[in-house]
Design a protein around this motif. Sequence first.
Motif, PDB file in Angstrom:
ATOM      1  N   LEU A  10       0.803  -1.104  -0.027  1.00  0.00           N
ATOM      2  CA  LEU A  10       0.019  -0.261  -0.119  1.00  0.00           C
ATOM      3  C   LEU A  10       0.726   1.494  -0.245  1.00  0.00           C
ATOM      4  N   ALA A  11       1.616   1.570   1.036  1.00  0.00           N
ATOM      5  CA  ALA A  11       2.792   2.542   0.418  1.00  0.00           C
ATOM      6  C   ALA A  11       3.806   2.818  -0.180  1.00  0.00           C
ATOM      7  N   GLY A  12       3.869   1.474  -0.848  1.00  0.00           N
ATOM      8  CA  GLY A  12       4.641   1.967  -1.859  1.00  0.00           C
ATOM      9  C   GLY A  12       3.122   2.183  -3.333  1.00  0.00           C
ATOM     10  N   LEU A  13       2.636   1.410  -3.652  1.00  0.00           N
ATOM     11  CA  LEU A  13       1.673   1.887  -4.340  1.00  0.00           C
ATOM     12  C   LEU A  13       1.544   3.140  -4.252  1.00  0.00           C
ATOM     13  N   THR A  14       1.404   4.042  -2.972  1.00  0.00           N
ATOM     14  CA  THR A  14       0.581   5.500  -2.790  1.00  0.00           C
ATOM     15  C   THR A  14       1.708   6.343  -3.152  1.00  0.00           C
ATOM     16  N   TYR A  15       3.163   5.970  -2.623  1.00  0.00           N
ATOM     17  CA  TYR A  15       3.857   6.167  -3.446  1.00  0.00           C
ATOM     18  C   TYR A  15       4.466   6.176  -4.889  1.00  0.00           C
ATOM     19  N   VAL A  16       4.472   5.404  -5.631  1.00  0.00           N
ATOM     20  CA  VAL A  16       4.315   5.148  -6.882  1.00  0.00           C
ATOM     21  C   VAL A  16       2.838   6.755  -6.879  1.00  0.00           C
ATOM     22  N   ILE A  17       1.697   6.286  -6.693  1.00  0.00           N
ATOM     23  CA  ILE A  17       1.165   7.774  -7.320  1.00  0.00           C
ATOM     24  C   ILE A  17       1.404   9.308  -7.178  1.00  0.00           C
TER      25      ILE A  17
END
Length: 233
Positions: free
Chosen positions: A12-19
């Motif tokens: 979730l943190a990685g997805l948020t970071y990429v967004i």
Amino acid sequence: MHINSPILLARLAGLTYVILILSGVFGIASVPASLIQWADPAATIANIKNSEALFRLAITGQLICFISFILLPFLLYKLLASVSPTAGFFMLAFSLVSVPVLLVSVVCHVNVLHLIGDSPYLQQFSKEAIQLQVMQSLAISNNCATITNIFAGLWLFPFGYLVIKSGLLPKILGYLLILGCFGYLYEFVAGFILALGTSPWYVGLAGNLGVFAIALWLLVLGVRKQKESYESI
């Protein structure tokens, strides 16, 4: 998978970071740079009017970026703060304190759309006055970004420290984040305090590598549950 699962939190943190990264590159860097000509207010207004849909998308991208920047530190805090609650606190504080300033920059861009619109009361202002107000709004937005660079750098230090100490991620990513902190601070000191102009591209290289690398690592690979997994990296 439970919400407290390190793997789920990491993804979730990685997805948020990429967004955050993609929306920021589009809305904060790419589109404004293509439309704004600081030496030519008339051309800037013409560019924005001719590409109003793109400018609105850029503002939307900014909002998505800033919302992501609110969510990301909390996800990282939940994932890493057990290593050092003090470092986790400063990571949250340094990141979140910049959000109100960032939102001011969005309001300034929305104000530009208002100034170049068809509101009847704007007809009493001369073309030069409108141009001046538009460029002032854009300049304020730019100044907000300059100020938030301080906190964009400072939050990377406790973040990098937590990455290094946690053993859940490669230590090299943490060191790159800490170097990124000093890169941001150097850019602020050199560009604003000392008025030396734009810093060389390589000043922010380590930080950019660290940010991109850890975002992709979290999204694709997550973290290992065993702390010892990355101790030797």
